[in-house]
Design a protein around this motif. Structure first.
Motif, mmCIF file in Angstrom:
data_model
loop_
_atom_site.group_PDB
_atom_site.id
_atom_site.type_symbol
_atom_site.label_atom_id
_atom_site.label_comp_id
_atom_site.label_asym_id
_atom_site.label_seq_id
_atom_site.Cartn_x
_atom_site.Cartn_y
_atom_site.Cartn_z
ATOM 1 N N LEU A 138 0.849 -1.183 0.000
ATOM 2 C CA LEU A 138 0.000 0.000 0.000
ATOM 3 C C LEU A 138 0.886 1.234 0.000
ATOM 4 C CD1 LEU A 138 -2.876 1.188 0.279
ATOM 5 C CD2 LEU A 138 -2.552 1.060 2.737
ATOM 6 N N ARG A 139 0.644 2.105 -0.983
ATOM 7 C CA ARG A 139 1.412 3.344 -1.078
ATOM 8 C C ARG A 139 0.472 4.525 -0.851
ATOM 9 N NH1 ARG A 139 6.497 2.561 -3.681
ATOM 10 N NH2 ARG A 139 6.664 0.416 -4.388
ATOM 11 N N THR A 140 0.878 5.423 0.037
ATOM 12 C CA THR A 140 0.126 6.642 0.325
ATOM 13 C C THR A 140 1.089 7.814 0.250
ATOM 14 O OG1 THR A 140 0.539 6.617 2.716
ATOM 15 C CG2 THR A 140 -1.372 5.362 1.923
ATOM 16 N N GLN A 147 1.956 9.624 2.589
ATOM 17 C CA GLN A 147 2.756 9.623 3.811
ATOM 18 C C GLN A 147 3.827 8.531 3.816
ATOM 19 O OE1 GLN A 147 -0.734 9.525 3.918
ATOM 20 N NE2 GLN A 147 -0.883 11.736 4.152
ATOM 21 N N GLY A 148 3.774 7.611 2.913
ATOM 22 C CA GLY A 148 4.751 6.523 2.880
ATOM 23 C C GLY A 148 4.113 5.277 2.308
ATOM 24 N N HIS A 149 4.755 4.158 2.493
ATOM 25 C CA HIS A 149 4.178 2.913 2.019
ATOM 26 C C HIS A 149 4.538 1.779 2.973
ATOM 27 C CE1 HIS A 149 8.041 3.427 -0.122
ATOM 28 N NE2 HIS A 149 8.183 2.136 0.039
ATOM 29 N N VAL A 150 3.669 0.780 2.974
ATOM 30 C CA VAL A 150 3.863 -0.399 3.818
ATOM 31 C C VAL A 150 3.664 -1.635 2.963
ATOM 32 C CG1 VAL A 150 3.170 0.695 5.985
ATOM 33 C CG2 VAL A 150 1.456 -0.428 4.577
ATOM 34 N N ARG A 151 4.221 -2.708 3.421
ATOM 35 C CA ARG A 151 4.072 -3.996 2.763
ATOM 36 C C ARG A 151 3.689 -5.018 3.823
ATOM 37 N NH1 ARG A 151 8.978 -6.046 -0.634
ATOM 38 N NH2 ARG A 151 8.330 -4.252 -1.844
ATOM 39 N N LEU A 152 2.568 -5.688 3.610
ATOM 40 C CA LEU A 152 2.137 -6.767 4.488
ATOM 41 C C LEU A 152 2.395 -8.069 3.748
ATOM 42 C CD1 LEU A 152 -1.272 -5.314 5.711
ATOM 43 C CD2 LEU A 152 0.847 -5.443 7.000
ATOM 44 N N ARG A 153 3.103 -8.970 4.399
ATOM 45 C CA ARG A 153 3.484 -10.222 3.760
ATOM 46 C C ARG A 153 3.141 -11.370 4.684
ATOM 47 N NH1 ARG A 153 9.317 -10.220 3.435
ATOM 48 N NH2 ARG A 153 9.156 -11.080 5.510
ATOM 49 N N ARG A 154 2.506 -12.393 4.135
ATOM 50 C CA ARG A 154 2.253 -13.604 4.884
ATOM 51 C C ARG A 154 3.497 -14.469 4.744
ATOM 52 N NH1 ARG A 154 -3.014 -16.812 3.788
ATOM 53 N NH2 ARG A 154 -3.745 -14.805 4.470
ATOM 54 N N ASP A 155 3.997 -14.966 5.853
ATOM 55 C CA ASP A 155 5.245 -15.715 5.799
ATOM 56 C C ASP A 155 5.054 -17.168 5.395
ATOM 57 O OD1 ASP A 155 4.236 -16.920 8.058
ATOM 58 O OD2 ASP A 155 5.783 -16.197 9.412
ATOM 59 N N GLY A 156 3.818 -17.604 5.182
ATOM 60 C CA GLY A 156 3.584 -18.957 4.708
ATOM 61 C C GLY A 156 3.306 -19.959 5.795
ATOM 62 N N ALA A 157 3.548 -19.631 7.046
ATOM 63 C CA ALA A 157 3.300 -20.583 8.126
ATOM 64 C C ALA A 157 1.811 -20.549 8.487
ATOM 65 C CB ALA A 157 4.167 -20.256 9.339
ATOM 66 N N MET A 158 1.467 -19.733 9.464
ATOM 67 C CA MET A 158 0.082 -19.596 9.886
ATOM 68 C C MET A 158 -0.352 -18.155 9.644
ATOM 69 S SD MET A 158 0.043 -21.795 13.388
ATOM 70 C CE MET A 158 -1.691 -21.530 13.617
ATOM 71 N N PRO A 159 -1.659 -17.914 9.388
ATOM 72 C CA PRO A 159 -2.113 -16.552 9.128
ATOM 73 C C PRO A 159 -1.806 -15.587 10.264
ATOM 74 C CG PRO A 159 -3.823 -18.113 8.528
ATOM 75 C CD PRO A 159 -2.709 -18.886 9.188
ATOM 76 N N GLU A 160 -1.708 -16.068 11.496
ATOM 77 C CA GLU A 160 -1.424 -15.183 12.617
ATOM 78 C C GLU A 160 0.006 -14.637 12.563
ATOM 79 O OE1 GLU A 160 -2.628 -18.401 13.263
ATOM 80 O OE2 GLU A 160 -4.684 -17.683 13.259
#
Length: 152
Positions: A23-25, A27-40
């Motif tokens: 997500l780019r705004t 004010q900056g940008h962030v990246r959310l990544r699932r590491d492949g193990a569990m959704p938590e």
């Protein structure tokens, strides 16, 4: 973007098979990544600060109730009825079966069905007809259907 917003995004991401959301705004940008193990174990990468922190996925309010609401599978406009018909697909008080269409999600010219996640009775429409909704937005509140009375 505030931490509660990031936590909500992480929760939505946990309920999908999406592996990366950037997500780019202004004010900056962030990246959310699932590491492949569990959704938590979703990971938040704040690219500007080059910091990485674990964001716990909060339990959505719908998971805390006995009957989950019907939710938006995408961003779009929620419709209670088909544009060519005036009657609601599932008015409050109507009994519905699992998978039954209880509303429509309009994305451009495309109409996607919003399905009841399980059998129940429509309690209320949580989003107004014609309102813009985001992915994962609760749209239709359902109550468990009562079993028919038994004769003794």
């Amino acid at each position: 973007m505030m931490i509660p917003d990031l936590q909500q995004l992480a929760a939505w991401l946990a309920d999908t098979d999406i592996g990366l959301l950037e997500l780019r705004t202004p004010q900056g940008h962030v990246r959310l990544r699932r590491d492949g193990a569990m959704p938590e174990n979703d990971v938040l990468e704040e690219l500007q600060g080059n910091a990485e922190a674990s964001v716990p996925a909060p339990v959505a309010a719908s998971k805390a109730t006995a009957t989950p609401p019907a939710v938006a599978s995408s961003v779009g406009v929620f419709l209670h009825h088909h544009p060519l018909r005036g009657a609601p697909l599932a008015p409050p008080g109507a009994g519905v079966q699992a998978g039954q269409t209880v509303g429509l999600l309009q994305i451009g010219a495309l109409l996607l069905p919003v399905a009841a996640p399980q059998a129940g009775v429509v309690a209320s429409m949580l989003a107004a007809h014609g309102s813009l909704v985001g992915y994962g937005t609760a749209l239709v509140e359902l109550h468990p259907s009562m079993p028919p009375p038994t004769d003794r």
